[in-house]
Design a protein around this motif. Sequence first.
Motif, PDB file in Angstrom:
ATOM      1  N   PHE A 134       0.820  -1.212   0.000  1.00 34.69           N
ATOM      2  CA  PHE A 134       0.000   0.000   0.000  1.00 34.69           C
ATOM      3  C   PHE A 134       0.854   1.263   0.000  1.00 34.69           C
ATOM      4  CE2 PHE A 134       0.221   2.071   4.164  1.00 34.69           C
ATOM      5  CZ  PHE A 134       0.855   1.111   4.929  1.00 34.69           C
ATOM      6  N   LEU A 135       2.084   1.199   0.548  1.00 31.15           N
ATOM      7  CA  LEU A 135       2.967   2.364   0.511  1.00 31.15           C
ATOM      8  C   LEU A 135       3.371   2.709  -0.920  1.00 31.15           C
ATOM      9  CD1 LEU A 135       5.399   1.880   3.547  1.00 31.15           C
ATOM     10  CD2 LEU A 135       3.647   3.637   3.253  1.00 31.15           C
ATOM     11  N   GLY A 136       3.546   1.674  -1.742  1.00 28.67           N
ATOM     12  CA  GLY A 136       3.860   1.921  -3.142  1.00 28.67           C
ATOM     13  C   GLY A 136       2.726   2.633  -3.844  1.00 28.67           C
ATOM     14  N   LYS A 137       1.486   2.232  -3.534  1.00 25.91           N
ATOM     15  CA  LYS A 137       0.332   2.904  -4.114  1.00 25.91           C
ATOM     16  C   LYS A 137       0.236   4.351  -3.624  1.00 25.91           C
ATOM     17  CE  LYS A 137      -1.919   0.240  -6.950  1.00 25.91           C
ATOM     18  NZ  LYS A 137      -2.143   0.692  -8.347  1.00 25.91           N
ATOM     19  N   ALA A 138       0.525   4.565  -2.337  1.00 25.02           N
ATOM     20  CA  ALA A 138       0.493   5.923  -1.790  1.00 25.02           C
ATOM     21  C   ALA A 138       1.556   6.792  -2.456  1.00 25.02           C
ATOM     22  CB  ALA A 138       0.709   5.888  -0.284  1.00 25.02           C
ATOM     23  N   ALA A 139       2.735   6.218  -2.694  1.00 25.03           N
ATOM     24  CA  ALA A 139       3.807   6.954  -3.365  1.00 25.03           C
ATOM     25  C   ALA A 139       3.394   7.343  -4.779  1.00 25.03           C
ATOM     26  CB  ALA A 139       5.076   6.108  -3.399  1.00 25.03           C
ATOM     27  N   THR A 140       2.810   6.380  -5.500  1.00 19.54           N
ATOM     28  CA  THR A 140       2.358   6.656  -6.870  1.00 19.54           C
ATOM     29  C   THR A 140       1.284   7.727  -6.873  1.00 19.54           C
ATOM     30  OG1 THR A 140       2.860   4.378  -7.517  1.00 19.54           O
ATOM     31  CG2 THR A 140       1.385   5.622  -8.948  1.00 19.54           C
ATOM     32  N   PHE A 141       0.373   7.672  -5.901  1.00 21.66           N
ATOM     33  CA  PHE A 141      -0.682   8.685  -5.775  1.00 21.66           C
ATOM     34  C   PHE A 141      -0.070  10.082  -5.628  1.00 21.66           C
ATOM     35  CE2 PHE A 141      -3.258  11.314  -2.926  1.00 21.66           C
ATOM     36  CZ  PHE A 141      -4.480  11.324  -3.577  1.00 21.66           C
ATOM     37  N   ASN A 142       0.912  10.215  -4.745  1.00 24.93           N
ATOM     38  CA  ASN A 142       1.552  11.515  -4.539  1.00 24.93           C
ATOM     39  C   ASN A 142       2.287  11.992  -5.788  1.00 24.93           C
ATOM     40  OD1 ASN A 142       1.644  12.721  -1.553  1.00 24.93           O
ATOM     41  ND2 ASN A 142       1.515  10.509  -1.393  1.00 24.93           N
ATOM     42  N   LEU A 143       2.981  11.083  -6.451  1.00 26.58           N
ATOM     43  CA  LEU A 143       3.746  11.460  -7.641  1.00 26.58           C
ATOM     44  C   LEU A 143       2.823  11.866  -8.788  1.00 26.58           C
ATOM     45  CD1 LEU A 143       6.533   8.729  -7.532  1.00 26.58           C
ATOM     46  CD2 LEU A 143       6.817  11.174  -7.091  1.00 26.58           C
ATOM     47  N   LEU A 144       1.705  11.160  -8.942  1.00 24.07           N
ATOM     48  CA  LEU A 144       0.786  11.502 -10.028  1.00 24.07           C
ATOM     49  C   LEU A 144       0.057  12.819  -9.767  1.00 24.07           C
ATOM     50  CD1 LEU A 144      -0.710   8.017 -10.994  1.00 24.07           C
ATOM     51  CD2 LEU A 144       1.065   9.353 -12.161  1.00 24.07           C
ATOM     52  N   TYR A 145       0.027  13.265  -8.522  1.00 15.48           N
ATOM     53  CA  TYR A 145      -0.442  14.613  -8.230  1.00 15.48           C
ATOM     54  C   TYR A 145       0.678  15.632  -8.451  1.00 15.48           C
ATOM     55  CZ  TYR A 145      -5.180  14.103  -6.404  1.00 15.48           C
ATOM     56  OH  TYR A 145      -6.534  13.910  -6.293  1.00 15.48           O
ATOM     57  N   ALA A 146       1.905  15.232  -8.113  1.00 14.66           N
ATOM     58  CA  ALA A 146       3.033  16.156  -8.228  1.00 14.66           C
ATOM     59  C   ALA A 146       3.332  16.523  -9.677  1.00 14.66           C
ATOM     60  CB  ALA A 146       4.276  15.528  -7.583  1.00 14.66           C
ATOM     61  N   PHE A 147       3.311  15.543 -10.582  1.00 12.67           N
ATOM     62  CA  PHE A 147       3.746  15.775 -11.954  1.00 12.67           C
ATOM     63  C   PHE A 147       2.949  16.870 -12.672  1.00 12.67           C
ATOM     64  CE2 PHE A 147       5.299  11.138 -11.914  1.00 12.67           C
ATOM     65  CZ  PHE A 147       6.509  11.525 -11.368  1.00 12.67           C
ATOM     66  N   PRO A 148       1.610  16.820 -12.686  1.00 11.39           N
ATOM     67  CA  PRO A 148       0.887  17.902 -13.360  1.00 11.39           C
ATOM     68  C   PRO A 148       1.096  19.258 -12.703  1.00 11.39           C
ATOM     69  CG  PRO A 148      -0.640  16.432 -12.221  1.00 11.39           C
ATOM     70  CD  PRO A 148       0.687  15.760 -12.209  1.00 11.39           C
ATOM     71  N   LEU A 149       1.222  19.273 -11.370  1.00 15.66           N
ATOM     72  CA  LEU A 149       1.461  20.547 -10.688  1.00 15.66           C
ATOM     73  C   LEU A 149       2.828  21.120 -11.058  1.00 15.66           C
ATOM     74  CD1 LEU A 149       0.002  19.704  -7.156  1.00 15.66           C
ATOM     75  CD2 LEU A 149      -0.895  21.397  -8.774  1.00 15.66           C
ATOM     76  N   LEU A 150       3.833  20.259 -11.165  1.00 11.30           N
ATOM     77  CA  LEU A 150       5.163  20.735 -11.567  1.00 11.30           C
ATOM     78  C   LEU A 150       5.147  21.246 -13.002  1.00 11.30           C
ATOM     79  CD1 LEU A 150       7.400  17.952  -9.964  1.00 11.30           C
ATOM     80  CD2 LEU A 150       7.179  20.323  -9.224  1.00 11.30           C
ATOM     81  N   LEU A 151       4.376  20.575 -13.855  1.00 12.12           N
ATOM     82  CA  LEU A 151       4.268  21.045 -15.239  1.00 12.12           C
ATOM     83  C   LEU A 151       3.547  22.384 -15.294  1.00 12.12           C
ATOM     84  CD1 LEU A 151       4.918  20.292 -18.154  1.00 12.12           C
ATOM     85  CD2 LEU A 151       2.751  19.063 -18.271  1.00 12.12           C
ATOM     86  N   LEU A 152       2.492  22.537 -14.502  1.00 11.17           N
ATOM     87  CA  LEU A 152       1.795  23.821 -14.424  1.00 11.17           C
ATOM     88  C   LEU A 152       2.673  24.902 -13.815  1.00 11.17           C
ATOM     89  CD1 LEU A 152      -1.731  22.653 -13.203  1.00 11.17           C
ATOM     90  CD2 LEU A 152      -1.197  23.694 -15.415  1.00 11.17           C
ATOM     91  N   GLY A 153       3.628  24.485 -12.977  1.00 13.09           N
ATOM     92  CA  GLY A 153       4.524  25.450 -12.327  1.00 13.09           C
ATOM     93  C   GLY A 153       5.645  25.947 -13.205  1.00 13.09           C
ATOM     94  N   ASP A 154       5.680  25.506 -14.457  1.00 12.60           N
ATOM     95  CA  ASP A 154       6.713  25.952 -15.396  1.00 12.60           C
ATOM     96  C   ASP A 154       6.330  27.310 -15.972  1.00 12.60           C
ATOM     97  OD1 ASP A 154       9.005  25.925 -16.965  1.00 12.60           O
ATOM     98  OD2 ASP A 154       8.014  24.852 -18.607  1.00 12.60           O
ATOM     99  N   GLY A 155       6.419  28.330 -15.131  1.00 10.56           N
ATOM    100  CA  GLY A 155       6.060  29.685 -15.546  1.00 10.56           C
ATOM    101  C   GLY A 155       6.451  30.688 -14.471  1.00 10.56           C
ATOM    102  N   THR A 156       6.063  31.939 -14.675  1.00 10.92           N
ATOM    103  CA  THR A 156       6.461  33.002 -13.733  1.00 10.92           C
ATOM    104  C   THR A 156       5.271  33.655 -13.041  1.00 10.92           C
ATOM    105  OG1 THR A 156       6.472  34.601 -15.566  1.00 10.92           O
ATOM    106  CG2 THR A 156       8.569  33.519 -15.030  1.00 10.92           C
ATOM    107  N   SER A 157       4.063  33.232 -13.373  1.00  7.49           N
ATOM    108  CA  SER A 157       2.890  33.841 -12.761  1.00  7.49           C
ATOM    109  C   SER A 157       2.726  33.371 -11.316  1.00  7.49           C
ATOM    110  CB  SER A 157       1.628  33.481 -13.555  1.00  7.49           C
ATOM    111  OG  SER A 157       1.373  32.093 -13.454  1.00  7.49           O
ATOM    112  N   ALA A 158       1.841  34.056 -10.594  1.00  5.22           N
ATOM    113  CA  ALA A 158       1.575  33.676  -9.203  1.00  5.22           C
ATOM    114  C   ALA A 158       0.968  32.276  -9.140  1.00  5.22           C
ATOM    115  CB  ALA A 158       0.630  34.692  -8.556  1.00  5.22           C
ATOM    116  N   ALA A 159       0.095  31.960 -10.103  1.00  8.53           N
ATOM    117  CA  ALA A 159      -0.521  30.635 -10.133  1.00  8.53           C
ATOM    118  C   ALA A 159       0.528  29.555 -10.385  1.00  8.53           C
ATOM    119  CB  ALA A 159      -1.599  30.579 -11.207  1.00  8.53           C
ATOM    120  N   ALA A 160       1.494  29.856 -11.271  1.00 10.12           N
ATOM    121  CA  ALA A 160       2.557  28.894 -11.562  1.00 10.12           C
ATOM    122  C   ALA A 160       3.430  28.671 -10.331  1.00 10.12           C
ATOM    123  CB  ALA A 160       3.406  29.379 -12.735  1.00 10.12           C
TER     124      ALA A 160
END
Length: 204
Positions: A134-160
């Motif tokens: 279950f820890l592996g699933k929890a890790a994957t859950f966190n990473l799959l949330y992290a990846f889109p946020l990091l991609l959205l963070g590729d900018g200079t705006s406040a939202a990024a």
Amino acid sequence: MRTAVADEAARDGVRVWTVPNALSFLRLLGVPLFLWLVLGPQADGWALAVLAASGVTDYLDGYLARRLHQTSRLGEVLDPVADRLYILAVVIGLALRSVVPWWFAVVLPLRDLLLWGLVPLLRTRGYSALPVHFLGKAATFNLLYAFPLLLLGDGTSAAATLAKVFGWAFAGWGIGLYWWAGILYAYQVYKLLKTTERRAAVHG
């Protein structure tokens, strides 16, 4: 020589062609599509849509397998394989875009590489893999949330900037849990080797 996945498919027989397995195959097709979107036209919106679809199908294949009584050994193999391929594809794509540093792109696949090195030891005891922790699933859950946020963070705006902060928070937890699950898996292999007799090699 047949592959391990082909062997599992043969043993499952009619359970190869199930709705959950079809969703897993679709997830696998999304891996090269994501890389092309991120590195080719840099269509980040579509890339995020692919990641979102991957997350939804990751949930649905497990839910439907239980709901429809369509669990199979092939499905148990495809699900973690798809997860790891997505993680590998995303970290490489983001590193090539300079969204994340290269150490981030190395530390996650390195854990999987070390665990793959344990597979020959498992086979000496008649196992091809151990159940997903279950820890592996929890890790994957966190990473799959992290990846889109990091991609959205590729900018200079406040939202990024906000997306980047939350993305790295999820990534930190994801990396920690990913390696923790890997250490527990290695310990399970160690205990199995200690308590189970070696099985004779099967040729053919």
